[in-house]
Scaffold this motif. Structure first.
Motif, PDB file in Angstrom:
ATOM      1  N   HIS A  86      97.443  74.664  40.564  1.00 20.71           N
ATOM      2  CA  HIS A  86      96.684  74.464  41.800  1.00 20.71           C
ATOM      3  C   HIS A  86      97.658  74.648  42.963  1.00 20.71           C
ATOM      4  O   HIS A  86      98.530  73.811  43.176  1.00 20.71           O
ATOM      5  CB  HIS A  86      96.098  73.051  41.772  1.00 20.71           C
ATOM      6  CG  HIS A  86      95.216  72.716  42.932  1.00 20.71           C
ATOM      7  ND1 HIS A  86      94.348  71.644  42.920  1.00 20.71           N
ATOM      8  CD2 HIS A  86      95.045  73.287  44.154  1.00 20.71           C
ATOM      9  CE1 HIS A  86      93.707  71.570  44.062  1.00 20.71           C
ATOM     10  NE2 HIS A  86      94.132  72.559  44.842  1.00 20.71           N
TER      11      HIS A  86
ATOM     12  N   LEU B 149      94.073  78.016  40.485  1.00 22.15           N
ATOM     13  CA  LEU B 149      93.178  77.546  41.540  1.00 22.15           C
ATOM     14  C   LEU B 149      93.874  77.674  42.892  1.00 22.15           C
ATOM     15  O   LEU B 149      94.912  77.046  43.131  1.00 22.15           O
ATOM     16  CB  LEU B 149      92.798  76.087  41.277  1.00 22.15           C
ATOM     17  CG  LEU B 149      91.983  75.364  42.357  1.00 22.15           C
ATOM     18  CD1 LEU B 149      90.666  76.082  42.621  1.00 22.15           C
ATOM     19  CD2 LEU B 149      91.723  73.905  41.939  1.00 22.15           C
TER      20      LEU B 149
ATOM     21  N   ASP C   5      93.792  76.842  46.683  1.00 16.96           N
ATOM     22  CA  ASP C   5      93.242  75.905  47.661  1.00 16.96           C
ATOM     23  C   ASP C   5      93.423  76.519  49.043  1.00 16.96           C
ATOM     24  O   ASP C   5      94.532  76.586  49.564  1.00 16.96           O
ATOM     25  CB  ASP C   5      93.981  74.566  47.556  1.00 16.96           C
ATOM     26  CG  ASP C   5      93.195  73.416  48.133  1.00 16.96           C
ATOM     27  OD1 ASP C   5      92.655  73.572  49.241  1.00 16.96           O
ATOM     28  OD2 ASP C   5      93.127  72.361  47.487  1.00 16.96           O
TER      29      ASP C   5
END
Length: 402
Positions: A111, A134, A136
């Motif tokens: 992330h 992921l 962000d």
């Protein structure tokens, strides 16, 4: 990686028979204690019993528990990266960060938070086929660079196009996207995207049943102090209102991120009506801010501000602090729908006039504060919003199991 220092902190012994999901959270831009990354997202992973490895520029003495609420849950390990000095060092660190992340493999989820990390994380994604990557997305990068003061104006459109190309690479390679607003979400594939708003945790909410006690002579701004956030104009507007309300004072909570503002902030402090605090932990910030008559969000109308949703809007609501925000269509709709304050043109004259009108009507200020608290309880809480992050985690674990 040279200069990388590992600081490990265990929140719970790792003697359970099952394997925790291992999460790498990576940033080279944000500081330890960042509200979105550390206080909300990392804390959520820990509550979901994950083993979280945070790769972040940090000093050893800055590393602390994410909070008493999370003791006894999950396992947190902090990998301290060297703090970059300036943009070139930050870019170099971003390109080299794959090495310390690689050494701690494997991870179910990587992330990451910064566009500078896209090349390094893209390289990892070519090797780790079963890891969920992921991204962000905090800001609308192609729009943001159009207002960067360090970029020569003639080059900004070209840099914006390059950022569009960089995002195309991200779309092609990464598994999930967590944009901070609906406007940013429109740039990403909907089947892999869930908006993750910057809503505050419930600790910012005033205790149930506690009546509002607004100090009519106290104003508030929370966040980094920059020119594009309208800090200079805000200071001048408060100075103008003080000609008729000499008891009026302003609390600034946040670091001075633009050196050009140091003299202006220093002058306001020296005049005795402004108090400047560079940082407070969330628990202390929530208590410190309560009771202000107006919370200011005087951002200038640069492209990436027009559809941004700063956390402070919702923090003010949670704390029952009436809002005075810049008159952007999205912000006007939010403030009017919630009844939490009013908007004004982010000019000295516009802010001063709006402040005068708000402070002249204490009863209306109290109604704004109560309506803001009700709006926060009704839908702007992190405890509800974090389910969008859980969606990504469950998707990652489901794909791995499959």
């Amino acid at each position: 990686m040279e200069g990388e220092r590992r600081v490990s902190m265990r929140i719970r012994p790792t003697d359970e028979p099952r394997q925790r999901p291992r999460i790498a959270v990576v940033t080279t831009v944000h500081r330890w204690g960042d509200p979105r990354i550390i206080e909300r997202e990392v804390a959520a992973y820990l509550e979901w019993d994950c083993e979280v490895h945070v790769f972040i520029p940090v000093d050893r003495d800055e590393v602390a528990s994410v909070g008493d609420d999370h003791r006894g849950l999950g396992c947190l390990r902090v990998h301290a990266l060297p703090k970059p000095r300036g943009r070139l060092q930050r870019l170099a660190l971003s390109l080299r960060v794959a090495s310390p992340v690689w050494k701690e493999r494997p991870f179910e989820v990587v992330h990451f938070h910064d566009p500078e990390l896209i090349p390094a994380v893209a390289w990892l994604s070519l090797w780790w086929r079963r890891t969920y990557f992921l991204y962000d997305v905090h800001e609308d990068l192609p729009l943001e660079v159009l207002s960067k003061p360090y970029l020569p104006a003639p080059l900004r459109p070209l840099v914006s196009l390059l950022m569009v190309g960089l995002w195309r690479v991200a779309r092609a390679l990464f598994d999930g996207f967590a944009p901070a607003t609906e406007a940013i979400a429109r740039r990403w594939p909907p089947e892999r995207t869930r908006v993750l708003h910057n809503y505050p945790k419930s600790l910012f909410e005033a205790p149930a049943g506690e009546p509002l006690a607004l100090d009519p002579n106290r104003l508030l701004f929370v966040g980094g102090l920059t020119e594009v956030r309208g800090i200079r104009g805000m200071l001048d507007a408060v100075r103008r209102v003080r000609e008729r309300r000499p008891a009026l004072r302003l609390d600034l909570v946040g670091p001075v991120n633009d050196a050009s503002l140091e003299l202006a902030v220093g002058a306001a402090v020296a005049e005795g009506w402004c108090r400047h605090t560079t940082w407070l932990p969330p628990e202390r910030l929530a208590v410190f801010c309560r009771g202000a008559a107006v919370g200011l969000v005087p951002y200038l109308p640069v492209p990436d501000h027009l559809e941004a949703l700063p956390t402070k809007l919702f923090e003010y609501m949670a704390m029952g602090v009436p809002i005075l925000a810049s008159d952007f269509p999205l912000w006007r709709a939010l403030v009017e729908r919630s009844g939490s304050g009013r908007v004004a043109e982010p000019t000295v004259a516009g802010l001063a006039a709006a402040l005068e009108a708000m402070l002249a009507d204490p009863a209306q200020l109290a109604r704004h504060g109560e309506r803001g608290r009700a709006a926060y309880r009704g839908g702007y809480r992190w405890e509800t919003e974090r389910e969008h992050l859980r969606w990504h985690l469950e998707r990652a674990l489901g794909e791995r199991a499959g």
